[in-house]
Motif scaffolding. Structure first.
Motif, PDB file in Angstrom:
ATOM      1  N   ARG A 191     -15.332  -2.388  11.991  1.00 38.06           N
ATOM      2  CA  ARG A 191     -14.046  -2.754  12.605  1.00 38.06           C
ATOM      3  C   ARG A 191     -14.035  -2.418  14.092  1.00 38.06           C
ATOM      4  O   ARG A 191     -13.392  -3.112  14.884  1.00 38.06           O
ATOM      5  CB  ARG A 191     -12.899  -2.038  11.871  1.00 38.06           C
TER       6      ARG A 191
ATOM      7  N   PHE B 207       0.833  -1.194   0.000  1.00 38.54           N
ATOM      8  CA  PHE B 207       0.000   0.000   0.000  1.00 38.54           C
ATOM      9  C   PHE B 207       0.873   1.251   0.000  1.00 38.54           C
ATOM     10  O   PHE B 207       0.880   2.013   0.960  1.00 38.54           O
ATOM     11  CB  PHE B 207      -0.875  -0.093   1.268  1.00 38.54           C
TER      12      PHE B 207
ATOM     13  N   GLY C 233     -11.332  -6.941   1.423  1.00 40.23           N
ATOM     14  CA  GLY C 233     -11.568  -6.509   2.806  1.00 40.23           C
ATOM     15  C   GLY C 233     -11.294  -5.044   3.074  1.00 40.23           C
ATOM     16  O   GLY C 233     -11.236  -4.637   4.225  1.00 40.23           O
TER      17      GLY C 233
ATOM     18  N   THR D 270     -12.056  -0.760   2.364  1.00 37.65           N
ATOM     19  CA  THR D 270     -13.231   0.110   2.200  1.00 37.65           C
ATOM     20  C   THR D 270     -13.594   0.238   0.719  1.00 37.65           C
ATOM     21  O   THR D 270     -14.775   0.402   0.393  1.00 37.65           O
ATOM     22  CB  THR D 270     -12.965   1.486   2.840  1.00 37.65           C
TER      23      THR D 270
ATOM     24  N   TYR E 101      -7.621   7.516   8.548  1.00 39.85           N
ATOM     25  CA  TYR E 101      -6.736   6.407   8.927  1.00 39.85           C
ATOM     26  C   TYR E 101      -6.385   6.519  10.408  1.00 39.85           C
ATOM     27  O   TYR E 101      -6.139   7.622  10.917  1.00 39.85           O
ATOM     28  CB  TYR E 101      -5.412   6.460   8.166  1.00 39.85           C
TER      29      TYR E 101
ATOM     30  N   PHE F 144      -3.944  -7.889   4.361  1.00 39.21           N
ATOM     31  CA  PHE F 144      -4.741  -6.833   4.968  1.00 39.21           C
ATOM     32  C   PHE F 144      -5.974  -7.401   5.656  1.00 39.21           C
ATOM     33  O   PHE F 144      -6.318  -7.012   6.780  1.00 39.21           O
ATOM     34  CB  PHE F 144      -5.152  -5.787   3.911  1.00 39.21           C
TER      35      PHE F 144
ATOM     36  N   GLY G  52      -2.685   1.999   6.803  1.00 40.94           N
ATOM     37  CA  GLY G  52      -3.601   2.915   6.108  1.00 40.94           C
ATOM     38  C   GLY G  52      -5.030   2.484   6.363  1.00 40.94           C
ATOM     39  O   GLY G  52      -5.881   2.535   5.473  1.00 40.94           O
ATOM     40  N   MET G  53      -5.267   2.063   7.598  1.00 37.32           N
ATOM     41  CA  MET G  53      -6.570   1.457   7.893  1.00 37.32           C
ATOM     42  C   MET G  53      -7.616   2.518   8.253  1.00 37.32           C
ATOM     43  O   MET G  53      -7.420   3.328   9.150  1.00 37.32           O
ATOM     44  CB  MET G  53      -6.456   0.444   9.022  1.00 37.32           C
ATOM     45  N   THR G  54      -8.714   2.465   7.525  1.00 36.54           N
ATOM     46  CA  THR G  54      -9.810   3.403   7.742  1.00 36.54           C
ATOM     47  C   THR G  54     -10.614   2.996   8.980  1.00 36.54           C
ATOM     48  O   THR G  54     -10.891   1.815   9.176  1.00 36.54           O
ATOM     49  CB  THR G  54     -10.728   3.395   6.503  1.00 36.54           C
TER      50      THR G  54
HETATM   51  N1  GLN Z   1      -8.063   2.374   3.788  1.00 33.90           N
HETATM   52  C1  GLN Z   1      -8.519   1.134   3.274  1.00 33.90           C
HETATM   53  C2  GLN Z   1      -9.141   0.320   4.366  1.00 33.90           C
HETATM   54  O1  GLN Z   1      -8.925   0.548   5.492  1.00 33.90           O
HETATM   55  C3  GLN Z   1      -7.413   0.325   2.589  1.00 33.90           C
HETATM   56  C4  GLN Z   1      -6.247   0.003   3.437  1.00 33.90           C
HETATM   57  C5  GLN Z   1      -5.241  -0.930   2.776  1.00 33.90           C
HETATM   58  O2  GLN Z   1      -5.467  -1.522   1.738  1.00 33.90           O
HETATM   59  N2  GLN Z   1      -4.094  -1.060   3.372  1.00 33.90           N
HETATM   60  O3  GLN Z   1      -9.874  -0.581   4.104  1.00 33.90           O
END
Ligand code: GLN
Length: 278
Positions: free
Chosen positions: A129, A67, A170, A172, A239, A105, A122-124
């Motif tokens: 979740r 990513f 998996g 967003t 994130y 991921f 980079g997790m939303t």
């Molecule tokens: N921001 C997106 C999510 O959280 C993708 C994150 C990623 O692919 N690392 O789902």
């Protein structure tokens, strides 16, 4: 856990030592008792300040190094990127060793509190979740982008229905694609594989986060273009670092470290180095 036990034993030892040596006239019994009580309270306070995840002095961090510019495999074969640099700085502030584990991921959320202590990827932040993990304060704003082959006629939300859409499993982007009418969604473990299939003509578009989309646009210049998801009605995302549920001490410490980095310029320096340069 171990640390808690040691602290308790130390407190007990203090109390018994104190009681053992204090039987003289100079030390009234009440004073001894109070001093003993104080020791116990101190130990309890210390225990309350403990984080299960930090107790072994190692912060095990899960990521998915697919990513860019947030995480990718560096030249030395190890995960690198903005998120990795960020969590290493946080580790320094917390006085723990950071060990990064690269995994899929889609496996990250379920691994927190088990295989890893936290995840940065980079997790939303999403409500779904949040049922499984806690999140730190957000550290970056994002939005999904649409990657199109050069010359594609796709321009807005209504053009996406019935299309072949590639996403990373998996994410967003995956959740958005699943809501699109009659879309034929293909889920990939790596967004890069989706982009390759787009270039090969197997897909009509790829939905992925803004910054990776921009990296892919540069990498495949002339072949694909990245379009702001705002044109498609996609909502802004935030994130954050995902944390074990209920470890409020860890959350507070990580949030304080993040805050410090935002105030002292370290955070902006990392943005400049990893994101603006990408
Ligand atoms: N921001 C997106 C999510 O959280 C993708 C994150 C990623 O692919 N690392 O789902």
């Amino acid at each position: 856990m171990k640390k808690t036990l040691v602290a308790m034993m130390a407190a007990l030892l203090c109390i018994s030592l104190f009681a053992g040596c204090g039987g003289s006239a100079q030390e009234p019994a009440a004073a001894q008792e109070n001093a003993g009580k104080e020791e116990t309270e101190n130990a309890a306070e210390e225990n309350a300040g403990e984080s299960e995840a930090l107790a072994d002095g190692i912060l095990k961090v899960g990521t998915n190094a697919e990513f860019p510019p947030f995480e990718y495999v560096g030249d030395n074969g190890e995960p690198d990127g903005f998120d990795i640099a960020l969590i290493k700085e946080i580790g320094k502030k917390l006085g723990v060793e950071v060990q990064v584990e690269n995994m899929e991921f889609d496996a990250l959320v379920a691994s927190i509190g088990k295989k890893v202590d936290v995840a940065i990827a980079g997790m939303t932040v999403t409500d779904e979740r949040k049922k499984t993990v806690d999140f730190s304060n957000p550290y970056y704003m994002a939005v999904q982008y649409v990657i199109l082959p050069e010359g594609s006629g796709i321009a807005g939300a209504e053009d996406l229905s019935g299309k072949k859409i590639g996403v990373q499993l998996g994410t967003t982007g995956d959740f958005i694609a699943e809501e699109i009418e009659n879309a034929e969604v293909s889920q990939y473990n790596k967004a890069l594989d989706a982009v390759n299939d787009l270039i090969n003509g197997r897909l009509d578009c790829v939905i992925v986060d803004k910054n990776p989309a921009l990296v892919f646009e540069t990498r495949f210049e002339g072949q694909v273009k990245a379009v702001d998801g705002d044109n498609f009605g996609f909502e802004p995302e935030e994130y954050a670092i995902s944390l074990p549920k209920g470890d409020t001490v860890l959350a507070e410490k990580i949030n304080a470290a993040l805050q410090e980095m935002m105030e002292d310029g370290t955070f902006d320096a990392l943005v400049a180095e990893y994101i603006e340069e990408s």
